[in-house]
Design a protein around this motif. Structure first.
Motif, PDB file in Angstrom:
ATOM      1  N   SER A 147      24.481  42.334  40.472  1.00 50.05           N
ATOM      2  CA  SER A 147      23.878  43.266  41.435  1.00 50.05           C
ATOM      3  C   SER A 147      22.703  44.025  40.846  1.00 50.05           C
ATOM      4  CB  SER A 147      24.934  44.261  41.918  1.00 50.05           C
ATOM      5  OG  SER A 147      25.395  45.077  40.853  1.00 50.05           O
ATOM      6  N   ASN A 148      22.631  44.120  39.517  1.00 56.19           N
ATOM      7  CA  ASN A 148      21.543  44.858  38.889  1.00 56.19           C
ATOM      8  C   ASN A 148      20.190  44.186  39.076  1.00 56.19           C
ATOM      9  OD1 ASN A 148      22.937  47.120  37.236  1.00 56.19           O
ATOM     10  ND2 ASN A 148      24.154  45.290  36.802  1.00 56.19           N
ATOM     11  N   GLN A 149      20.187  42.912  39.431  1.00 57.24           N
ATOM     12  CA  GLN A 149      18.936  42.193  39.608  1.00 57.24           C
ATOM     13  C   GLN A 149      18.407  42.253  41.029  1.00 57.24           C
ATOM     14  OE1 GLN A 149      17.655  41.236  36.736  1.00 57.24           O
ATOM     15  NE2 GLN A 149      19.588  41.908  35.814  1.00 57.24           N
ATOM     16  N   SER A 150      19.206  42.805  41.971  1.00 56.79           N
ATOM     17  CA  SER A 150      18.755  42.739  43.358  1.00 56.79           C
ATOM     18  C   SER A 150      19.116  43.951  44.200  1.00 56.79           C
ATOM     19  CB  SER A 150      19.338  41.485  44.037  1.00 56.79           C
ATOM     20  OG  SER A 150      20.746  41.495  43.956  1.00 56.79           O
ATOM     21  N   LEU A 151      20.053  44.763  43.762  1.00 54.87           N
ATOM     22  CA  LEU A 151      20.509  45.889  44.563  1.00 54.87           C
ATOM     23  C   LEU A 151      20.074  47.185  43.911  1.00 54.87           C
ATOM     24  CD1 LEU A 151      22.243  46.994  46.936  1.00 54.87           C
ATOM     25  CD2 LEU A 151      24.211  46.908  45.376  1.00 54.87           C
ATOM     26  N   ALA A 152      19.301  47.981  44.629  1.00 51.46           N
ATOM     27  CA  ALA A 152      18.814  49.256  44.102  1.00 51.46           C
ATOM     28  C   ALA A 152      19.602  50.394  44.738  1.00 51.46           C
ATOM     29  CB  ALA A 152      17.317  49.409  44.389  1.00 51.46           C
ATOM     30  N   LEU A 153      20.383  51.098  43.930  1.00 50.70           N
ATOM     31  CA  LEU A 153      21.125  52.266  44.394  1.00 50.70           C
ATOM     32  C   LEU A 153      20.517  53.527  43.790  1.00 50.70           C
ATOM     33  CD1 LEU A 153      24.802  50.968  44.103  1.00 50.70           C
ATOM     34  CD2 LEU A 153      23.406  51.164  46.168  1.00 50.70           C
ATOM     35  N   ASN A 154      20.703  54.633  44.482  1.00 47.91           N
ATOM     36  CA  ASN A 154      20.133  55.904  44.049  1.00 47.91           C
ATOM     37  C   ASN A 154      21.048  56.625  43.064  1.00 47.91           C
ATOM     38  OD1 ASN A 154      17.815  55.832  45.902  1.00 47.91           O
ATOM     39  ND2 ASN A 154      19.369  56.030  47.494  1.00 47.91           N
ATOM     40  N   ASP A 155      20.468  57.544  42.305  1.00 49.33           N
ATOM     41  CA  ASP A 155      21.240  58.299  41.329  1.00 49.33           C
ATOM     42  C   ASP A 155      22.433  58.994  41.973  1.00 49.33           C
ATOM     43  OD1 ASP A 155      19.076  57.508  39.818  1.00 49.33           O
ATOM     44  OD2 ASP A 155      18.779  59.462  38.872  1.00 49.33           O
ATOM     45  N   ASP A 177      18.669  50.102  28.560  1.00 49.78           N
ATOM     46  CA  ASP A 177      18.230  48.725  28.843  1.00 49.78           C
ATOM     47  C   ASP A 177      16.994  48.761  29.742  1.00 49.78           C
ATOM     48  OD1 ASP A 177      18.308  45.957  28.789  1.00 49.78           O
ATOM     49  OD2 ASP A 177      19.697  45.804  30.491  1.00 49.78           O
ATOM     50  N   PRO A 178      15.909  49.361  29.272  1.00 49.95           N
ATOM     51  CA  PRO A 178      14.751  49.586  30.143  1.00 49.95           C
ATOM     52  C   PRO A 178      14.101  48.308  30.666  1.00 49.95           C
ATOM     53  CG  PRO A 178      14.219  50.078  27.849  1.00 49.95           C
ATOM     54  CD  PRO A 178      15.692  49.891  27.914  1.00 49.95           C
ATOM     55  N   ASP A 179      14.168  47.227  29.920  1.00 48.99           N
ATOM     56  CA  ASP A 179      13.561  45.976  30.380  1.00 48.99           C
ATOM     57  C   ASP A 179      14.582  45.038  31.033  1.00 48.99           C
ATOM     58  OD1 ASP A 179      14.985  45.231  28.156  1.00 48.99           O
ATOM     59  OD2 ASP A 179      13.284  44.373  27.064  1.00 48.99           O
ATOM     60  N   GLY A 180      15.847  45.461  31.111  1.00 51.64           N
ATOM     61  CA  GLY A 180      16.872  44.649  31.761  1.00 51.64           C
ATOM     62  C   GLY A 180      17.365  43.472  30.945  1.00 51.64           C
ATOM     63  N   ARG A 181      16.915  43.368  29.707  1.00 51.58           N
ATOM     64  CA  ARG A 181      17.241  42.202  28.894  1.00 51.58           C
ATOM     65  C   ARG A 181      18.738  42.120  28.601  1.00 51.58           C
ATOM     66  NH1 ARG A 181      17.755  41.993  23.465  1.00 51.58           N
ATOM     67  NH2 ARG A 181      16.867  44.091  23.333  1.00 51.58           N
ATOM     68  N   LEU A 182      19.362  43.260  28.293  1.00 50.66           N
ATOM     69  CA  LEU A 182      20.773  43.255  27.916  1.00 50.66           C
ATOM     70  C   LEU A 182      21.669  42.846  29.089  1.00 50.66           C
ATOM     71  CD1 LEU A 182      21.001  46.464  25.697  1.00 50.66           C
ATOM     72  CD2 LEU A 182      20.806  44.087  24.956  1.00 50.66           C
ATOM     73  N   LEU A 183      21.365  43.381  30.270  1.00 51.10           N
ATOM     74  CA  LEU A 183      22.182  43.043  31.436  1.00 51.10           C
ATOM     75  C   LEU A 183      21.990  41.591  31.846  1.00 51.10           C
ATOM     76  CD1 LEU A 183      21.839  46.305  33.570  1.00 51.10           C
ATOM     77  CD2 LEU A 183      23.933  45.393  32.520  1.00 51.10           C
ATOM     78  N   ARG A 184      20.780  41.079  31.729  1.00 53.98           N
ATOM     79  CA  ARG A 184      20.558  39.665  32.048  1.00 53.98           C
ATOM     80  C   ARG A 184      21.304  38.771  31.067  1.00 53.98           C
ATOM     81  NH1 ARG A 184      15.228  41.513  33.014  1.00 53.98           N
ATOM     82  NH2 ARG A 184      14.566  40.786  30.949  1.00 53.98           N
ATOM     83  N   ARG A 185      21.290  39.151  29.796  1.00 54.53           N
ATOM     84  CA  ARG A 185      22.011  38.365  28.802  1.00 54.53           C
ATOM     85  C   ARG A 185      23.514  38.441  29.049  1.00 54.53           C
ATOM     86  NH1 ARG A 185      20.519  39.707  22.751  1.00 54.53           N
ATOM     87  NH2 ARG A 185      21.717  41.589  23.238  1.00 54.53           N
ATOM     88  N   PHE A 186      23.988  39.609  29.456  1.00 54.16           N
ATOM     89  CA  PHE A 186      25.413  39.755  29.764  1.00 54.16           C
ATOM     90  C   PHE A 186      25.810  38.855  30.925  1.00 54.16           C
ATOM     91  CE2 PHE A 186      28.497  42.079  32.516  1.00 54.16           C
ATOM     92  CZ  PHE A 186      29.627  41.881  31.727  1.00 54.16           C
TER      93      PHE A 186
END
Length: 355
Positions: free
Chosen positions: A290-298, A263-272
């Motif tokens: 949280s995927n739209q605002s929280l950045a966690l490391n690998d 989901d490189p452009d984030g479209r799928l998670l936003r739609r979900f």
């Protein structure tokens, strides 16, 4: 006539010796079975009764039976991401008026989560806030999975009624399941099993350690949400709204590599997340992706959707801020021993409220 059955002939009587042998064999089998159970118990290898035939769920039932936690006013629900991704110490530090219980159970679809939530709310009457931590995988397959995945009467008696466990080892007997679980339970309870530990903290959460991991993302492309899952979520929200309780739904973070790959452009998670908001519309629930605002490391991830415990306090802190839980009034005697130095600013997209 010769060879013709005599209808008036009396049936052959059962000899007493046969009955004694049969009953003796039956008693012997039960004695042997319970002898094995007692031996497993004495050596620390006795799994819980197989109410669901899912060891992590049945062990959670056993935890709730043993610990008799303080009456909560906040309930965390969901599948393994709810069970693994909530740090109660961070919550009570930032919102000392809240008393949390993590009721997350592994491997559940949303319809099953709704069933488990209703069961827990029937027993924890003081709960005002319900937090569902969810992943896209939880919204797959509700149509084909039984909603009532455990017998409430039996689990009620076992968890809340102090019923003896021994009867349930017979009622839910499965030789294959018992053998498999007995071979695993000690290592999972001790945390020696790094991939799938069954270690609970005082709030009922199941931390994944900072060492080890699956070594792979494990989870592939996400599917469209099953409409039956969205319906189950909407029905749960409607019930909570009618009862005057608040529902918060948090979409768990996904591994950066998974997002880059699927989901490189984030479209799928936003739609979900949008489909969740639509399902909750009109029920007064709040949604935070949280995927739209929280950045966690690998290195904070265990696999594509599960966090190591090192990343969970930061996720919980962001969750508390996103849902503005710090407004709760302090409750005397509720304290936290955990202090975090991480400062996590809240972005405007962190808090998304449905009408």
């Amino acid at each position: 006539m010769s060879g013709t059955p005599n209808a008036e002939a009396s049936p052959r009587s059962v000899r007493p010796g046969y009955l004694l042998a049969f009953l003796g064999s039956l008693v012997g089998m039960f004695a042997l079975y319970y002898g094995v159970l007692l031996t497993l118990s004495a050596t620390g290898n006795l799994p819980p009764p197989a109410f669901t035939n899912s060891l992590c769920i049945d062990e959670k039932f056993d935890f709730l039976r043993r610990e008799r936690l303080a009456e909560p006013n906040l309930l965390v629900v969901g599948s393994s991401v709810a069970w693994r991704h909530f740090d109660g110490r961070t919550l009570v530090r930032d919102a000392p008026g809240l008393v949390p219980l993590n009721g997350g159970l592994c491997g559940l679809s949303v319809n099953q989560t709704a069933y488990a939530t209703a069961w827990l709310l029937d027993h924890y009457k003081n709960v005002q806030d319900v937090v569902m931590i969810t992943a896209p995988q939880d919204f797959d397959g509700c149509t084909g999975k039984p909603t009532a995945f455990f017998d409430r009467a039996d689990v009620d008696d076992y968890v809340f009624g102090d019923a003896s466990p021994w009867f349930y080892y017979t009622r839910y007997f499965s030789l294959v399941s018992l053998t498999r679980n007995a071979s695993q339970i000690a290592g999972r309870r001790s945390g020696a099993d790094k991939v799938d530990p069954l270690v609970f903290d005082q709030f009922g959460s199941g931390p994944l350690g900072t060492d080890g991991g699956r070594g792979e993302l494990l989870y592939g492309e996400m599917k469209q949400p099953d409409p039956a899952c969205l319906t189950a979520l909407s029905q749960l929200a409607a019930r909570l709204h009618e009862e005057g309780r608040r529902l918060f739904v948090a979409v768990t973070p996904m591994h950066p590599q998974w997002r880059q790959r699927h989901d490189p452009d984030g479209r799928l998670l936003r739609r979900f997340a949008g489909s969740i908001r639509t399902a909750l519309n009109g029920h007064g629930a709040q949604v935070w992706d949280s995927n739209q605002s929280l950045a966690l490391n690998d290195w904070e991830f265990f696999d594509a959707i599960h966090l190591r415990w090192i990343g969970v306090p930061r996720f919980t802190e962001a969750l508390v801020r996103a849902f503005d839980m710090t407004a709760a009034q302090a409750t005397p005697g509720v304290q936290s021993s955990l202090v975090l130095n991480t400062e996590l600013p809240l972005q405007a997209s962190d808090r998304l409220v449905t009408d």
